[in-house]
Enzyme design. Structure first.
Site, short mmCIF file in Angstrom:
data_model
loop_
_atom_site.label_atom_id
_atom_site.label_comp_id
_atom_site.label_asym_id
_atom_site.label_seq_id
_atom_site.Cartn_x
_atom_site.Cartn_y
_atom_site.Cartn_z
N ASP A 34 0.85 -1.17 -0.13
CA ASP A 34 0.17 -0.03 0.05
C ASP A 34 0.92 1.19 0.07
O ASP A 34 1.59 1.46 0.79
CB ASP A 34 -0.81 -0.10 1.18
CG ASP A 34 -2.04 0.99 1.17
OD1 ASP A 34 -2.04 1.82 0.23
OD2 ASP A 34 -3.14 0.74 1.83
N ASP A 35 0.86 2.01 -1.23
CA ASP A 35 1.50 3.58 -1.23
C ASP A 35 2.88 3.20 -1.14
O ASP A 35 3.52 3.98 -0.74
CB ASP A 35 1.15 4.02 -0.13
CG ASP A 35 -0.24 4.62 0.09
OD1 ASP A 35 -0.97 4.35 -0.94
OD2 ASP A 35 -0.52 5.69 0.66
N CYS A 73 -5.74 4.26 -4.16
CA CYS A 73 -6.25 2.91 -3.43
C CYS A 73 -7.28 2.10 -4.17
O CYS A 73 -7.22 0.85 -4.99
CB CYS A 73 -6.52 2.92 -2.20
SG CYS A 73 -5.06 3.46 -1.03
N LYS A 127 -6.02 -5.72 4.17
CA LYS A 127 -6.83 -4.27 3.74
C LYS A 127 -7.90 -4.86 2.60
O LYS A 127 -7.42 -5.33 1.66
CB LYS A 127 -5.92 -3.12 3.43
CG LYS A 127 -6.77 -2.00 2.73
CD LYS A 127 -5.76 -0.83 2.55
CE LYS A 127 -6.42 0.37 1.60
NZ LYS A 127 -5.55 1.41 1.50
N HIS A 129 -11.11 -2.20 1.50
CA HIS A 129 -11.41 -0.99 0.75
C HIS A 129 -12.14 -0.88 -0.71
O HIS A 129 -11.83 -0.16 -1.34
CB HIS A 129 -9.95 -0.32 0.62
CG HIS A 129 -10.03 1.07 0.52
ND1 HIS A 129 -9.14 2.04 0.32
CD2 HIS A 129 -10.92 1.76 1.05
CE1 HIS A 129 -9.34 3.19 0.22
NE2 HIS A 129 -10.52 3.27 0.90
N HIS A 219 1.10 2.61 3.81
CA HIS A 219 0.19 3.55 4.05
C HIS A 219 0.52 4.05 5.46
O HIS A 219 0.58 3.49 6.55
CB HIS A 219 -1.23 3.13 4.05
CG HIS A 219 -2.39 4.18 3.61
ND1 HIS A 219 -2.50 5.03 4.48
CD2 HIS A 219 -2.98 4.23 2.53
CE1 HIS A 219 -3.57 5.75 3.91
NE2 HIS A 219 -3.61 5.51 2.68
N ASP A 282 -0.06 -0.88 -5.07
CA ASP A 282 -1.37 -0.48 -5.65
C ASP A 282 -1.35 1.04 -6.02
O ASP A 282 -2.28 1.20 -7.01
CB ASP A 282 -2.41 -0.25 -4.23
CG ASP A 282 -2.13 0.79 -3.35
OD1 ASP A 282 -0.90 0.90 -3.16
OD2 ASP A 282 -3.16 0.98 -2.43
N ASN A 283 -0.38 1.92 -5.67
CA ASN A 283 -0.29 3.13 -6.76
C ASN A 283 1.39 3.83 -6.20
O ASN A 283 1.88 3.05 -5.65
CB ASN A 283 -1.42 4.06 -6.23
CG ASN A 283 -1.56 4.30 -4.59
OD1 ASN A 283 -2.51 3.39 -4.33
ND2 ASN A 283 -0.57 4.50 -3.85
N LYS A 304 1.53 9.59 -5.51
CA LYS A 304 0.23 9.14 -5.34
C LYS A 304 -0.89 9.91 -5.96
O LYS A 304 -0.99 11.08 -5.55
CB LYS A 304 -0.15 8.60 -4.01
CG LYS A 304 -1.44 8.16 -3.58
CD LYS A 304 -1.53 7.65 -2.17
CE LYS A 304 -2.78 7.47 -1.86
NZ LYS A 304 -2.97 7.14 -0.27
#
Length: 562
Positions: A34-35, A73, A127, A129, A219, A282-283, A304
């Site tokens: 994540d991130d 996300c 996660k 989301h 994240h 994810d990004n 991001k």
């Protein structure tokens, strides 16, 4: 006797089951960071954050060097699960907030459901989301057999509460139950523990496993503790002078350790040799204080939730003994929506997709043959996103990328540090060899030599030109003309070639307009005050299932709506 001979000739011969002759379907382990920034893994050239377990998989498998995701996300996760661009599921505008009464549309069949149809058992750790306002939107109702993790977009890694828009509540689940008993356990460790348990308890004789490991790291957490990580892990990285960058790096290093533990459990369970392991962000990373975080996409432009390469070009790899051409860097284009058809083909399910004409409704394309045999990728076009609310869009066709408009009024459209230490002499190659993943690769005789690792790392390291006699700078605004870049030669998006190649820009703009004509409206909804955790013992929950039971008017005068 003659009668028996005639009967034997007339009756059809029994045909052995095709399934009995087929090799066993591979286990699929999808690890989503994540991130994570493009420059936050060692295999892309940085020597700052130790990621030896991830690097060992990268060097032993395939580094995806032109791998694209959505800029943030929820859109990325929706594309992964559906095989569709977010504009085709209504998930294209920002993220899904915890108080929104919406989720990934229920009409969408998602990846675990496809794989379950092929005999898989699916589990998720971490996660989600993609919506929780009603239980039917949550993982156990969408193909997963177990879930330990959280439903919203972020939480604190220790107390597991999530702060969103002045609302505060616990967000940690074991299945559909609130996991009060996990309080104080570090989220990365919780995710790892459940992943290991799933692998250890899986009976491979009864069918293959799909495990979706969706990490919270890196994240940021809540504003009162944005970079939560044990102090002991921070102290190991005292060579990183910037303190907040050091804390972020420790979060990433903890996640890397998790990857090693998962690989080692696959080895112990005799599942590794028949597994496909994917690692992806994810990004792009939130750099230099964006979202209270300190990732690095160096030398790519943007962060991001922007459409620059730094927002949509992700760190990614795939590892498997099934790959005939390993230990290489792939510069073929891939998008996160491609994983659904790719993994379905890997699991032997492409004929079923073709028979249902489903492949025609997907934006994703199977690149399994590209990965296995090094064939050219069928993907030539990538829609990075179209956000008609913010007025931004970006599209890549071949080596050309156009970008129109901007997010955040251009405040995050530059190039941001920290660049990280990129001196190859400072990269600790011994960590790769000694890591859990490295030991597992060595045991399988799949870890390349030090010289080959160096070659792969150098090939996967992106550099910028610095100077060019062509092009102008691109200052994207809501009212400016689109910009055009040749991203293979200019991955850092320094030189706008729109004036030099107007016909190329016109073709990309026409394609963008055509794609936009197929978009569905964004599904975003205003936050519902009835979602407030205060109504549910200060937990984030499936509030839409309780509409008739909520009383009072605490968040403004809303009693008339109840």
């Amino acid at each position: 006797m003659l009668f028996l001979v005639l009967l034997w000739l007339v009756l059809p011969m029994p045909i052995p089951s095709e399934a009995a002759n087929d090799p066993p379907k591979p286990h699929i382990i999808f690890i989503l960071a994540d991130d994570l920034g493009f420059n936050d893994v060692g295999f892309h050239g940085s020597a700052q954050i130790p990621t030896p377990n991830i690097d060992a998989l990268a060097y032993s498998g395939i580094i995806l060097n032109r791998y694209y995701v959505a800029p943030i996300c929820t859109p990325s996760r929706s594309a992964l699960m559906t095989g569709k661009y977010p504009i085709h599921t209504g998930m294209q505008h920002t993220v899904l907030y915890a108080a929104e009464p919406r989720g990934l549309p229920l009409k969408e069949k998602i990846l675990p459901q496809y794989l379950n149809d092929l005999g898989y058992t699916s589990h998720i750790s971490g996660k989600w989301h993609l919506g929780h306002w009603k239980l039917e939107y949550t993982p156990l109702f969408r193909g997963f057999s177990s879930h330990v993790g959280f439903w919203s977009g972020h939480h604190d890694y220790n107390d597991h509460t999530a702060v969103e828009k002045n609302l505060w509540g616990l967000d940690m689940r074991n299945g559909t139950d609130v996991a009060y008993n996990l309080h104080g356990q570090y989220t990365t460790d919780v995710i790892t523990k459940h992943s290991v348990s799933v692998i250890a308890n899986h009976d491979a004789a009864k069918g293959p496993l799909f495990l979706y490991v969706a990490h919270a790291a890196g994240h940021s957490g809540n504003p009162y503790n944005p970079l939560p990580v044990p102090d002991d892990d921070v102290m190991k990285l005292d060579h990183i002078l910037h303190y907040k960058r050091r804390r972020y790096a420790a979060m990433v290093a903890k996640m890397d350790e998790s990857v090693g533990v998962i690989v080692d459990q696959l080895r112990k369970s005799n599942m590794l040799e028949n597994s496909i392991i994917i690692f992806s962000s994810d990004n792009g990373g939130p750099a230099q204080g964006f979202n209270l975080n300190f990732a690095s996409n160096y030398p790519l432009r943007g962060v991001k939730n922007t459409l620059w390469e730094g927002g949509v070009r992700a760190a990614g790899l795939v590892w498997s003994p099934l790959l005939e051409k390993r230990q290489r860097v792939v510069d073929e284009t891939m998008h996160i929506s491609d994983w659904l058809p790719t993994l379905i083909e890997a699991a032997g399910g492409i004929p079923a997709l073709a028979n249902a004409n489903l492949s025609q409704s997907l934006d994703g394309m199977s690149i399994w043959q590209t990965l296995v045999h090094a064939y050219p990728s069928p993907r030539k076009t990538v829609l990075h996103n179209i956000d008609d609310i913010w007025g931004s869009a970006a599209l890549t066709v071949g080596d050309w990328k156009m970008i129109q408009g901007t997010n955040y009024n251009g405040r995050w459209d530059g190039w941001y540090g920290p660049g990280g230490e990129r001196d190859p002499h400072l990269y600790d190659w011994n960590l790769v060899l000694k890591s859990s993943s490295g030991k597992a690769m060595t045991g399988l005789k799949m870890l390349p030599s030090r010289a080959d690792q160096q070659r792969l790392r150098e090939t996967a390291t992106v550099t910028c030109q610095g100077q060019s006699t062509q092009g102008t700078s691109c200052v994207a605004t809501a009212f400016s003309a689109p910009c055009l870049f040749h991203v293979r030669d200019d991955p850092c998006e320094q030189f706008n070639l729109a004036e030099q190649y107007p016909k190329v820009l016109d073709l990309l703009m026409a394609e963008l307009q055509h794609i936009n004509s197929t978009a569905v409206p964004p599904s975003n909804q205003p936050d519902d005050p009835r979602a407030s955790p205060m109504y549910f013992n200060y937990t984030w929950t499936n509030f839409g299932d309780y509409y008739g039971n909520i009383k009072g008017a605490v968040l403004g005068d809303i009693s008339s709506k109840f």
